[in-house]
Design an enzyme around this catalytic site. Sequence first.
Site, short mmCIF file in Angstrom:
data_model
loop_
_atom_site.label_atom_id
_atom_site.label_comp_id
_atom_site.label_asym_id
_atom_site.label_seq_id
_atom_site.Cartn_x
_atom_site.Cartn_y
_atom_site.Cartn_z
CD GLU A 286 -2.41 -1.11 2.86
OE1 GLU A 286 -1.98 -0.35 3.74
OE2 GLU A 286 -3.36 -1.88 3.06
N GLY A 288 1.96 4.98 -0.76
CA GLY A 288 1.33 6.23 -1.17
C GLY A 288 2.42 7.19 -1.61
NE ARG A 289 5.66 10.00 3.07
CZ ARG A 289 5.12 10.97 3.83
NH1 ARG A 289 5.33 12.22 3.54
NH2 ARG A 289 4.41 10.66 4.90
NE ARG A 325 4.11 15.69 4.14
CZ ARG A 325 5.38 15.65 4.49
NH1 ARG A 325 6.23 16.49 3.97
NH2 ARG A 325 5.80 14.75 5.35
CE1 TYR A 329 1.52 15.27 10.09
CE2 TYR A 329 1.99 15.88 7.83
CZ TYR A 329 1.17 15.30 8.76
OH TYR A 329 -0.01 14.73 8.35
CB CYS A 355 -4.29 35.87 9.31
SG CYS A 355 -4.37 37.07 8.00
N1 LLP Z 1 -1.59 2.16 4.37
C1 LLP Z 1 -2.21 2.71 5.43
C2 LLP Z 1 -3.09 1.86 6.23
C3 LLP Z 1 -1.98 4.05 5.76
O1 LLP Z 1 -2.59 4.56 6.84
C4 LLP Z 1 -1.11 4.83 4.98
C5 LLP Z 1 -0.85 6.25 5.31
C6 LLP Z 1 -0.51 4.23 3.85
C7 LLP Z 1 -0.76 2.88 3.59
C8 LLP Z 1 0.41 4.98 2.94
O2 LLP Z 1 1.56 5.39 3.59
P1 LLP Z 1 2.76 6.02 2.73
O3 LLP Z 1 3.26 4.97 1.79
O4 LLP Z 1 2.21 7.19 2.00
O5 LLP Z 1 3.75 6.40 3.76
N2 LLP Z 1 -0.15 13.23 6.04
C9 LLP Z 1 1.10 12.62 6.42
C10 LLP Z 1 1.13 11.14 6.09
C11 LLP Z 1 0.01 10.36 6.69
C12 LLP Z 1 0.02 8.88 6.30
C13 LLP Z 1 -1.25 8.21 6.65
N3 LLP Z 1 -1.34 6.83 6.31
C14 LLP Z 1 2.25 13.37 5.76
O6 LLP Z 1 2.02 14.32 5.01
O7 LLP Z 1 3.42 13.04 6.01
#
Ligand code: LLP
Length: 433
Positions: A286, A288-289, A325, A329, A355
Amino acid sequence: MKTNAATPAATTDASSTPTSHSHFDGVDLRQLAERFPTPFHAYSASAIHQRIGELQAALAGLDATICFAVKANPNLAILQLMANVGVGADIVSVGELRRALNAGMPAERIVFSGVGKSADEIAGALNVGIMRFNVESLDELHTLQRVAKAQDVTARAAVRINPDVDAHTHAKISTGKSENKFGVSIDEARRWFAKRKQLSHVQLDGLHVHIGSQILSVEPFRLALQRVAAFWRELEQAGHPINSIDVGGGLGVCYRAGVDQPVAASDYVDVIREALADYRGKLLLEPGRYLIAEAGVLLTRVIRVKPGVERSFLVLDAAMNDLQRPSLYDAWHDIVPVTDASRPMTTYDIVGPVCETGDTFARGRELPECVAGELLLIKATGAYGTSMASTYNSRPLAAEVLLRQGRYAVVRRRQHFEEMIAGEQPARNWETP
Ligand code: LLP
């Protein structure tokens, strides 16, 4: 450990004069910024394809499906691009489910994660026949059983294991420690499997683990997967077949050139291969980033340079509502001028017009001296940029443009004011509930 080679399309083209950041996926960003008012997001399709390709190549020979974590970037065009190369979706809401289906992702490539799935959301996902639910609590398991029974279907489910592993990432995006709200302990999961036959409408035959995000070392992954693998062996011996193991997401990317050292896809997959060497079932990932962060940039112009008593402020037309971000963070994003990098360097606090003091992209950042109107790039904004954007300070959602080998397509136009206020109305009709 190997690190990812720079992605040609994601790094801007160093050969073009007079600047090293003027082009992105073959598109001249200065020309693009003449067509669209800043701020806007630009994504490189080539860079996304390259990342997907790297991961798919690393997975060669394994029965593995990549399910893109839609929360990282839910734009329909991005999801379509992923769908076209066989990538599915990891969703956490019915909204994300609808986006994934709209984009042409088949239900059998969709997994549903998250601690707060409502009965209605579960029903919706069951209705379209998604691949699997990653179940995070006993109450959710019972709800899944009840809803599946009512629909007279069998839900396929995995237990999300909380392996109590420190991902060594920011506390707000760490999910695999026992103090976090995610998943259940192996002890609890063991009890679920012992009673799994009582679940007439849930096929509990999967394991899931996701320990956090922006992870820059293989060790936390290794530790988590070793724990999951040991549990899988125990379950098999106890007569509980496991047909899928979902290893989650979390692979980190480079936000700070020269400092962040991401794990290469091949090293990451080697850890999976090693931990699950004797496992023959289906693997799910899974990310994402990793697939999208470095394929995106936020284009913004300097509104003005404001000298202060203690520091000099570079006020941009992008703000925390476009990219949360840094304020949320304290995240670092490289920021570079699009034109002419060969000027004297100076130090700025780089801020937006919103603001509050938290509307700061960078403090004390060295940059070539900038002037009003100047075009800047905020880099690696493809993941968790637009997906976390808001209209705070009544600023419209920015446009998104997909670039590919010298051409561009608008994949979201800038929000109109009327769209922003749609649904709001004067309090005219007062009623009692
Ligand atoms: N699987 C699950 C169950 C997740 O909760 C997440 C991300 C992913 C996969 C994907 O994770 P990645 O491969 O993207 O690291 N807003 C935060 C990141 C929050 C991630 C939430 N869950 C940021 O901007 O760093």
